[in-house]
Design an enzyme around this catalytic site. Sequence first.
Site, PDB file in Angstrom:
ATOM      1  N   GLU A 177       2.437   0.257  -4.983  1.00  0.00           N
ATOM      2  CA  GLU A 177       3.087  -0.676  -4.082  1.00  0.00           C
ATOM      3  C   GLU A 177       4.492  -0.159  -3.807  1.00  0.00           C
ATOM      4  O   GLU A 177       5.237   0.160  -4.745  1.00  0.00           O
ATOM      5  CB  GLU A 177       3.133  -2.058  -4.719  1.00  0.00           C
ATOM      6  CG  GLU A 177       3.731  -3.126  -3.843  1.00  0.00           C
ATOM      7  CD  GLU A 177       3.630  -4.512  -4.465  1.00  0.00           C
ATOM      8  OE1 GLU A 177       4.481  -5.359  -4.133  1.00  0.00           O
ATOM      9  OE2 GLU A 177       2.705  -4.748  -5.268  1.00  0.00           O
TER      10      GLU A 177
ATOM     11  N   LYS B 172       1.708  -6.685   0.404  1.00  0.00           N
ATOM     12  CA  LYS B 172       1.703  -5.424  -0.347  1.00  0.00           C
ATOM     13  C   LYS B 172       0.871  -5.518  -1.628  1.00  0.00           C
ATOM     14  O   LYS B 172       0.029  -4.661  -1.907  1.00  0.00           O
ATOM     15  CB  LYS B 172       3.129  -5.029  -0.741  1.00  0.00           C
ATOM     16  CG  LYS B 172       4.061  -4.699   0.378  1.00  0.00           C
ATOM     17  CD  LYS B 172       5.425  -4.254  -0.150  1.00  0.00           C
ATOM     18  CE  LYS B 172       6.203  -5.379  -0.786  1.00  0.00           C
ATOM     19  NZ  LYS B 172       6.626  -6.408   0.178  1.00  0.00           N
ATOM     20  N   THR B 173       1.147  -6.560  -2.406  1.00  0.00           N
ATOM     21  CA  THR B 173       0.491  -6.667  -3.710  1.00  0.00           C
ATOM     22  C   THR B 173      -1.006  -6.881  -3.555  1.00  0.00           C
ATOM     23  O   THR B 173      -1.813  -6.251  -4.248  1.00  0.00           O
ATOM     24  CB  THR B 173       1.109  -7.811  -4.524  1.00  0.00           C
ATOM     25  OG1 THR B 173       2.511  -7.543  -4.703  1.00  0.00           O
ATOM     26  CG2 THR B 173       0.450  -7.935  -5.883  1.00  0.00           C
TER      27      THR B 173
END
Length: 403
Positions: A140, A99-100
Amino acid sequence: MNQPWSGRKLHFVGIGGVGMSGLAKVARILGADVTGSDRAQGGHAASNVPAGAEVVYSSAIPADNPERTTGAPELHRADLLAELTQLKPTIAVSGTHGKTTTSSMLVHALPGQSYLVGGEVRSTGTNADWHPDSEWLIVEADESDRSLLKLHPTIAVVTNAELDHHTTYASSRDVDETFAAFLARARDAVVAPDLTRLRADAHVFGEFDGPLPVPGAHNRRNAAAALKAIELAGEDVAAAAARLADFQGAGRRFEVVGEAQGATVVDDYAHHPTEVRATIEAARSRDAGRVVALFQPHLFSRTQREAMAFGQALAGADVVAVLDVYPARETAADYPGVSGLTIVRTTLDARPGMPVFWAKTHAAARRFLQDTLQNGDLLLTMGAGDVNTIGRDLVAHSEAPGR
């Protein structure tokens, strides 16, 4: 200048956290009067909460925290993030892993957009920003507590789906259902090729084949996911792909910290077996000498359930050292017999005879690494706790290599 949140008072409990600090920064840009407290800087007390403030908290802040018992109106951080996703068209990135990094790739490839990411975007030097004239907001979306279901995405991305947060999800089907509900909230959906079951009309991504400084096949998939979202946003995909050629990565995601005793020190947030395996494979792709892995298990529950998979993943390194479990919100008393030694044993089961050191403490790990690291090694410090401080300390106090 009148801003959307002018006159609003927001108090952030745990403002030093990467997610909370980004929200606080954006709230100030939008005109709110922002205050906050953090356990690491002064601690928590009811007196910290200003009169008339809304108290913003995360799932990591228990209900009996003194700043949550004042009677002030409360707001989960995801509710505040959800408000932001209603102010601009939003690209929201979720998934068990990546995600990051994928969010950071979007920020880097689409300069000038507003964003909130769960780590520092190294090319911008911060984890969040708000540009009033930007077309898009990039966020995010956290699945760990199902808070992603509060957001209002225009484009939703799911990089992958695995059972990780065992105290939130009962099964892999439960994980799938949550991601499917998240994707259903968006105009367009982007998923990995094996996740079309989550939404029938979802767009799939493959593997980016252009220049990319961050190593590993998983990062090529992350880049492809970001570019697919950019395509659906109607932005210039070719220009975005070209910008990825100088993508510097995200904080604690295969982040090169420096050198210690002739070894390259790389820090990574990897705290799930899939992530540990991918990080070690990425290290191998750099044609380094030995890969030395220092791993700090995160949560007793995850350590207990994934012990065998962690051992198999760590067995891909040349030398392994294991710290004790970083407990976060859990207690050892609830998980008798579970410790970092559990991972030492499963690593030796996966590859009998390999050098595996039960470091347990930070001090013991530092001593072991000072005695072990050689010229040309690549040291990986992995985990979601405070293992990163060891690598940075080794770099800061490194002596010239004598091997």
